[in-house]
Design an enzyme around this catalytic site. Structure first.
Site, short mmCIF file in Angstrom:
data_model
loop_
_atom_site.label_atom_id
_atom_site.label_comp_id
_atom_site.label_asym_id
_atom_site.label_seq_id
_atom_site.Cartn_x
_atom_site.Cartn_y
_atom_site.Cartn_z
N GLU A 163 38.65 42.73 33.53
CA GLU A 163 38.71 41.84 32.37
C GLU A 163 40.11 41.29 32.13
OE1 GLU A 163 35.19 44.60 31.57
OE2 GLU A 163 37.26 44.84 32.29
N PHE A 199 30.19 56.35 21.14
CA PHE A 199 30.59 56.15 22.53
C PHE A 199 31.28 54.79 22.69
CE2 PHE A 199 29.27 54.58 26.84
CZ PHE A 199 30.09 55.43 27.58
N GLN A 200 32.47 54.79 23.24
CA GLN A 200 33.29 53.60 23.52
C GLN A 200 33.76 52.87 22.26
OE1 GLN A 200 30.96 51.25 26.38
NE2 GLN A 200 32.18 52.13 28.03
N VAL A 246 55.71 37.58 37.97
CA VAL A 246 56.97 38.02 37.38
C VAL A 246 57.72 38.87 38.40
CG1 VAL A 246 57.91 39.65 35.68
CG2 VAL A 246 56.27 37.90 34.97
N PHE A 300 62.80 42.94 41.51
CA PHE A 300 63.56 42.55 40.32
C PHE A 300 63.94 43.78 39.50
CE2 PHE A 300 64.50 40.08 36.45
CZ PHE A 300 65.19 39.02 37.02
#
Length: 577
Positions: free
Chosen positions: A49, A111-112, A381, A466
């Site tokens: 997602e 639940f969840q 990035v 980086f």
């Protein structure tokens, strides 16, 4: 009888939305089934997602229109949050459907269970819970309007049974589209700004993403003021093309000419930018800032005049008040310095006498030269964004997308999925870091499953490059940043698509040419130099001390070979080029 979800999907299609990014789940069944039964809408399936939210952000950025993503209850919609933060901070219109647990169980530690209407508040301009089917259509319409008009993220939290509920006969709902308007400051404020500009000689413009659609106005005021134009990273695609006043970028990823043009200014005119790095602002110059959002004025530096308005409308109103300048000394000196700086940067973007590993600058330059004139580039990035900022050439048709405000790793491929889905006939090139790509490795499968011809160029330096630079600047011995990578090209081939590994610079052009010509997804795994330094235009005393301390500590840690490699990559190579 139609369901709440049916009515909502119909509103989306009537408003120009043709697809939704997401991962299915039981609490989303009403929504996904409504999409299945609607001829004008498709479900763009991804593997996480977070990718759905980033893809929606890329879609919205490339089209300027509303894009939609969805997540099932609990962990499903929680995965959305990183991509939604990016969309919100990039100011692109995204609608997120956050499915919820059954209404009767809210507050019971079911639940969840989470509380999405609280969790998404910080990354949205609108976030509401639909607790009753009768309120659903109105909330959905308000959310769409908020996302479009405020150019941000709107979140609708909706329990699964509400989506499945039968709805009353639907009234005709007009399509929800963005309005257009003009916004400029009052005359007194414009006069005050013009008075400062007319009484000053050395004026520099700092332009950001807010100059989109105002290229003509930017050039006209730069010409009238004889002002060099420096751009922030998000302004690059809108500023640097066909611009004789362009002197490059400033900031951590910028280069010396942009920094110099600002540091030598008596007046800094900020146009559509909320450039965050305070140590790159001038010490004594007067500052005038133009921004469509009043809350941004003076947030980074003390202002002499703040102007609320679009760049186009404000500059059009300001120009008649500005006295055209004839003294071009500041501009000429700044442009001359830029040409020298540009020549120096380009000298690094070469095939270093066939030496390996390949210079990342050379990779970026070759991709720039071989890509289409209207290509969309997405960048991770880390080091890929540095080389993109310095070596990709914008021409008014190309686009450059990245997590430039939120700064999230693993954004290049998801943004590319959204851009390619939105504009399937356009070339989309993702500059992926090896660390960023492997965070969302499963989305390579999304490319194959959906037939998205994204070209993924991997800067394969076997490190969080980086982060290592940041450690060096802080005087810290590199630790925990090395990556043991697979042959990414072999992975792509195993998935049934184009994959090419490039270790020698003389093979790079042919590999990129073949990949760009391939009719489908392509992965080019390029082994690049890990020790190539991207030096910012301003080195603080603390950073200089940090690099010195890093060298001493690295030697004392028995890792002097790293310093030899660092010197070979950044000193000896450049001396003998």
């Amino acid at each position: 009888m139609a369901t709440v979800a049916d009515h909502f999907v119909q509103t989306l299609t009537e408003s120009g939305v043709t697809h939704v990014y997401g991962l299915p789940g039981d609490s989303l069944n009403g929504f996904t089934d409504a999409i299945r039964r609607n001829d004008g809408m498709t479900w763009q399936h991804v593997r996480n997602e977070e990718t759905a939210a980033f893809a929606a952000a890329g879609d919205a950025a490339i089209t300027g229109e509303l894009a939609v993503c969805a997540g099932s209850c609990g962990p499903g919609n929680l995965h959305l949050i990183n991509g939604l933060f990016d969309a919100h901070r990039s100011r692109v219109p995204v609608l997120a459907i956050a499915a919820h647990i059954p209404r009767s169980e809210i507050g019971s530690q079911y639940f969840q269970e989470t509380h999405p209407q609280n969790l998404f508040q910080e990354c949205s301009v609108f976030c509401e819970l639909v607790s009753d089917p009768e309120m659903a259509e109105h909330v959905f319409a308000m959310a769409m309007r908020a996302a479009i008009e405020e150019r941000g993220v709107a979140v609708v939290v909706v329990p699964g049974e509400v989506l499945l509920a039968h709805a009353e006969q639907r009234k005709a709902t007009p399509a929800i589209r963005a309005t257009t308007s003009h916004l400029r400051p009052d005359d007194a404020s414009l006069d005050e700004a013009a008075s400062i500009l007319n009484s000053s000689d050395n004026i520099t413009i700092l332009a950001g993403a807010g100059v989109a659609g105002a290229h003509r106005q930017l050039l006209e005021i730069a010409g009238a003021l004889q002002a060099p134009v420096v751009h922030a990273l998000r302004g690059k695609e809108h500023v640097e093309y066909d611009n004789p006043y362009d002197v490059g970028m400033t900031g951590l990823l910028g280069f010396a000419s942009g920094y110099r043009a600002i540091s030598h200014a008596d007046v800094l005119l900020m146009l559509g930018t909320d450039f965050p790095y305070r140590n790159f602002y001038p010490d004594d110059a007067k500052i005038i800032q133009v921004d469509i959002r009043g809350q941004n004025l003076g947030r980074r530096a003390t202002l002499d005049v703040g102007l609320v308005g679009t760049v186009a409308d404000t500059v059009d109103a300001l120009l008649p008040r500005v006295h055209a300048k004839t003294d071009s000394k500041h501009l000429d000196t700044s442009v001359k310095h830029y040409r020298k700086t540009r020549k120096n940067l380009d000298s690094f973007a070469v095939d270093d006498r066939h030496r390996t590993p390949i210079r990342p600058e050379y990779l970026a330059r070759m991709a720039n030269e071989l890509a289409d004139d209207d290509a969309v580039f997405t960048v991770d990035v880390g080091s890929p964004v540095v080389w993109a900022a310095r070596y990709l050439t914008m021409n008014g048709k190309r686009r450059l997308l990245g997590s430039f405000n939120h700064g999230s790793m693993a954004c290049a491929l998801p943004l590319a999925i959204g851009a390619q889905t939105a504009q399937p006939g356009r070339q989309v090139v993702a500059f992926a870091g090896d660390g960023g790509l492997t965070m969302g490795f499963g989305e390579l499968i999304t490319l194959m499953q959906s037939g998205l011809p994204v070209k993924v160029i991997i800067f394969d330096n076997s490190s969080l490059n980086f982060v290592e630079l940041e450690m060096k600047a802080a005087g810290i011995v590199n630790y925990g940043t090395d990556l043991k990578n697979p042959d990414f090209a072999a992975v792509a081939q195993a998935l049934g698509t184009f994959g090419r590994r490039v270790e020698n610079p003389q093979d790079l052009e042919a590999a990129l040419t073949d990949a760009f010509a391939y009719d489908g997804p392509a992965v080019i795994d390029v082994v690049t130099a890990a020790q190539e330094l991207s030096i910012p235009p301003k080195i603080t005393l603390e950073q200089a001390k940090g690099f010195t301390l890093y060298g001493i500590r690295t030697i004392l840690s028995g890792r002097a070979d790293e310093l030899v490699d660092l010197a070979d990559t950044n000193v000896r190579r450049r001396i003998f080029d």
